[in-house]
Motif scaffolding. Structure first.
Motif, short mmCIF file in Angstrom:
data_model
loop_
_atom_site.label_atom_id
_atom_site.label_comp_id
_atom_site.label_asym_id
_atom_site.label_seq_id
_atom_site.Cartn_x
_atom_site.Cartn_y
_atom_site.Cartn_z
N LEU A 1 0.79 -1.16 -0.05
CA LEU A 1 0.09 -0.04 -0.28
C LEU A 1 0.85 1.10 0.10
O LEU A 1 0.62 2.21 -0.72
CB LEU A 1 -1.10 0.00 1.27
CG LEU A 1 -1.70 1.25 1.50
CD1 LEU A 1 -2.75 1.25 0.30
CD2 LEU A 1 -2.33 1.03 2.94
N ALA A 2 1.95 1.32 0.94
CA ALA A 2 2.76 2.46 0.98
C ALA A 2 3.62 2.52 -0.44
O ALA A 2 3.66 3.77 -0.97
CB ALA A 2 3.85 2.23 2.02
N GLY A 3 4.03 1.49 -0.92
CA GLY A 3 4.51 1.51 -2.40
C GLY A 3 3.95 2.13 -3.43
O GLY A 3 4.40 2.87 -4.43
N VAL A 4 2.63 1.57 -3.57
CA VAL A 4 1.94 2.28 -4.56
C VAL A 4 1.34 3.55 -4.33
O VAL A 4 1.74 4.34 -5.31
CB VAL A 4 0.33 1.37 -4.58
CG1 VAL A 4 -0.56 1.92 -5.47
CG2 VAL A 4 0.70 -0.14 -4.79
N PHE A 5 1.30 3.93 -2.99
CA PHE A 5 1.04 5.40 -2.84
C PHE A 5 2.12 6.24 -3.18
O PHE A 5 2.23 7.25 -4.03
CB PHE A 5 0.59 5.69 -1.31
CG PHE A 5 0.16 6.98 -0.89
CD1 PHE A 5 0.94 8.03 -0.60
CD2 PHE A 5 -1.23 7.09 -0.80
CE1 PHE A 5 0.37 9.22 -0.40
CE2 PHE A 5 -1.72 8.33 -0.64
CZ PHE A 5 -0.86 9.42 -0.35
N MET A 6 3.19 5.80 -2.66
CA MET A 6 4.65 6.39 -3.00
C MET A 6 4.93 6.53 -4.47
O MET A 6 5.26 7.47 -4.91
CB MET A 6 5.89 5.95 -2.25
CG MET A 6 7.04 6.71 -2.06
SD MET A 6 8.13 6.27 -0.85
CE MET A 6 9.24 5.40 -1.80
N GLY A 7 4.75 5.58 -5.15
CA GLY A 7 5.06 5.12 -6.73
C GLY A 7 4.28 6.28 -7.53
O GLY A 7 4.71 6.70 -8.31
N MET A 8 3.01 5.97 -7.25
CA MET A 8 2.08 7.11 -8.01
C MET A 8 2.39 8.53 -7.84
O MET A 8 2.21 9.31 -8.62
CB MET A 8 0.56 6.83 -7.54
CG MET A 8 0.17 5.38 -8.04
SD MET A 8 0.34 5.05 -9.90
CE MET A 8 -1.14 6.16 -10.34
N GLY A 9 2.97 9.00 -6.58
CA GLY A 9 3.19 10.08 -6.36
C GLY A 9 4.53 10.41 -6.83
O GLY A 9 4.72 11.74 -7.52
N VAL A 10 5.59 9.68 -7.13
CA VAL A 10 6.74 9.79 -7.93
C VAL A 10 6.39 10.02 -9.23
O VAL A 10 7.08 10.99 -9.78
CB VAL A 10 7.70 8.54 -7.78
CG1 VAL A 10 8.77 8.63 -8.45
CG2 VAL A 10 8.13 8.49 -6.22
N GLY A 11 5.37 9.20 -9.68
CA GLY A 11 4.84 9.50 -11.20
C GLY A 11 4.50 10.71 -11.38
O GLY A 11 4.60 11.54 -12.46
N GLY A 12 3.56 11.12 -10.45
CA GLY A 12 3.05 12.60 -10.39
C GLY A 12 3.94 13.56 -10.51
O GLY A 12 3.98 14.65 -11.30
N MET A 13 5.14 13.52 -9.80
CA MET A 13 6.23 14.37 -9.53
C MET A 13 6.93 14.48 -11.17
O MET A 13 7.06 15.50 -11.66
CB MET A 13 7.23 13.96 -8.65
CG MET A 13 8.65 14.73 -8.53
SD MET A 13 9.72 14.51 -9.83
CE MET A 13 10.18 12.86 -10.07
N HIS A 14 7.07 13.29 -11.80
CA HIS A 14 7.85 13.12 -13.10
C HIS A 14 6.82 14.20 -14.18
O HIS A 14 7.40 14.80 -14.82
CB HIS A 14 8.07 11.76 -13.35
CG HIS A 14 8.64 11.56 -14.83
ND1 HIS A 14 9.73 11.89 -15.05
CD2 HIS A 14 7.88 11.45 -16.04
CE1 HIS A 14 9.93 11.44 -16.40
NE2 HIS A 14 8.81 11.55 -17.05
N TYR A 15 5.49 13.60 -14.13
CA TYR A 15 4.96 14.22 -15.07
C TYR A 15 4.41 15.62 -15.03
O TYR A 15 4.15 16.21 -15.89
CB TYR A 15 3.59 13.02 -15.63
CG TYR A 15 4.06 11.90 -16.26
CD1 TYR A 15 4.61 11.85 -17.28
CD2 TYR A 15 4.05 10.68 -15.53
CE1 TYR A 15 4.99 10.76 -17.89
CE2 TYR A 15 4.55 9.48 -16.06
CZ TYR A 15 5.03 9.53 -17.09
OH TYR A 15 5.55 8.42 -17.85
N SER A 16 4.29 16.03 -13.63
CA SER A 16 3.97 17.54 -13.37
C SER A 16 5.42 18.24 -13.98
O SER A 16 5.43 19.32 -14.33
CB SER A 16 3.59 17.63 -12.04
OG SER A 16 4.36 17.25 -11.10
#
Length: 250
Positions: A116-131
């Motif tokens: 759960l923590a990894g999915v939350f963090m990974g999606m945030g990292v993806g959000g960082m990249h694409y923003s």
């Protein structure tokens, strides 16, 4: 889908290596700091450790690496970066890493919580990249191959799960350094997969599209300098605390 008239990105090897070095340094620092999360005696100490480790991972290992890697991409058109979106991408990266560490590092450690923590963090990292990609200002429109976007998000999630597991299961210097190298490879893999997903198609816009943005060379080298100082200070603090804990145990 590739486009016949897409602007080509030619990567500079030195800056690719530099981005990897920053990612490894940030990962090593974050792993060192994350050790203090489950060992904290008070809630305040735990949250300080979460904030410090999340800032090192999200800000140094991921966000700073992203923009230095962006400098490695040489294109035939001028590029500047929207300051507001650049700052937003930094906040997204750090906040998601703090959240992931907070979820995984409190209470009983288990695989369901880790995923759960990894999915939350990974999606945030993806959000960082694409923003961060959206912050690019240039006379071109960006189009994405959604298969590669999905692949980049998968890499981000898997890398986050691995990083969290390593953070709470390894202690020695050699193990930490090896883990940081693995994390650096994963972060760079996510970034360059995300870059491969993007096609930049000229749209005929004039110089006004660059107005108000910051030049990439100034942004990137400034980020590298500031991040290096901050990570060095965090790492030194972590090592001093670790030594103090060892002395107390003796």
């Amino acid at each position: 889908m590739p486009h016949d008239h897409a602007i080509q990105c030619v990567h500079e090897p030195f800056l690719i290596a530099l981005s990897f070095l920053v990612s490894v340094l940030g990962s090593f620092t974050a792993l060192q700091l994350a050790v203090a999360i489950p060992a904290a005696d008070t809630v305040a100490q735990r949250w300080r450790a979460v904030v410090a480790a999340g800032a090192a991972m999200g800000g140094g290992a991921i966000w700073a690496m992203h923009f230095i890697a962006m400098l490695a991409c040489n294109m035939d058109v001028p590029v500047t970066y929207d300051i507001g979106l650049t700052v937003l991408s930094a906040l997204v990266g750090m906040a998601s890493c703090m959240a992931g560490l907070a979820i995984a590092g409190t209470g009983v450690f288990g695989w369901s919580k880790l995923v759960l923590a990894g999915v939350f963090m990974g999606m945030g990292v993806g959000g960082m990249h694409y923003s961060g990609m959206a912050a690019m200002q240039m006379p071109a429109d960006t189009h994405y191959d959604m298969t590669l976007v999905a692949a980049s998000l998968t890499i981000a999630i898997v890398a986050s799960i691995v990083a969290l597991w390593l953070a709470f299961n390894l202690r020695g210097w050699v193990q930490m350094l090896g883990s940081a190298v693995v994390m650096g490879i994963a972060v760079c893999g996510m970034h360059y997969t995300g870059m491969a997903a993007a096609s930049f198609i000229p749209n005929g816009a004039g110089p006004e599209v660059l107005a108000g943005g910051m030049g990439g060379e100034y942004l990137g080298m400034g980020i590298f300098a500031v991040t290096t100082v901050v990570l060095a200070a965090m790492l030194a603090t972590s090592l001093v605390r670790q030594r103090q804990r060892e002395l107390v145990q003796i």
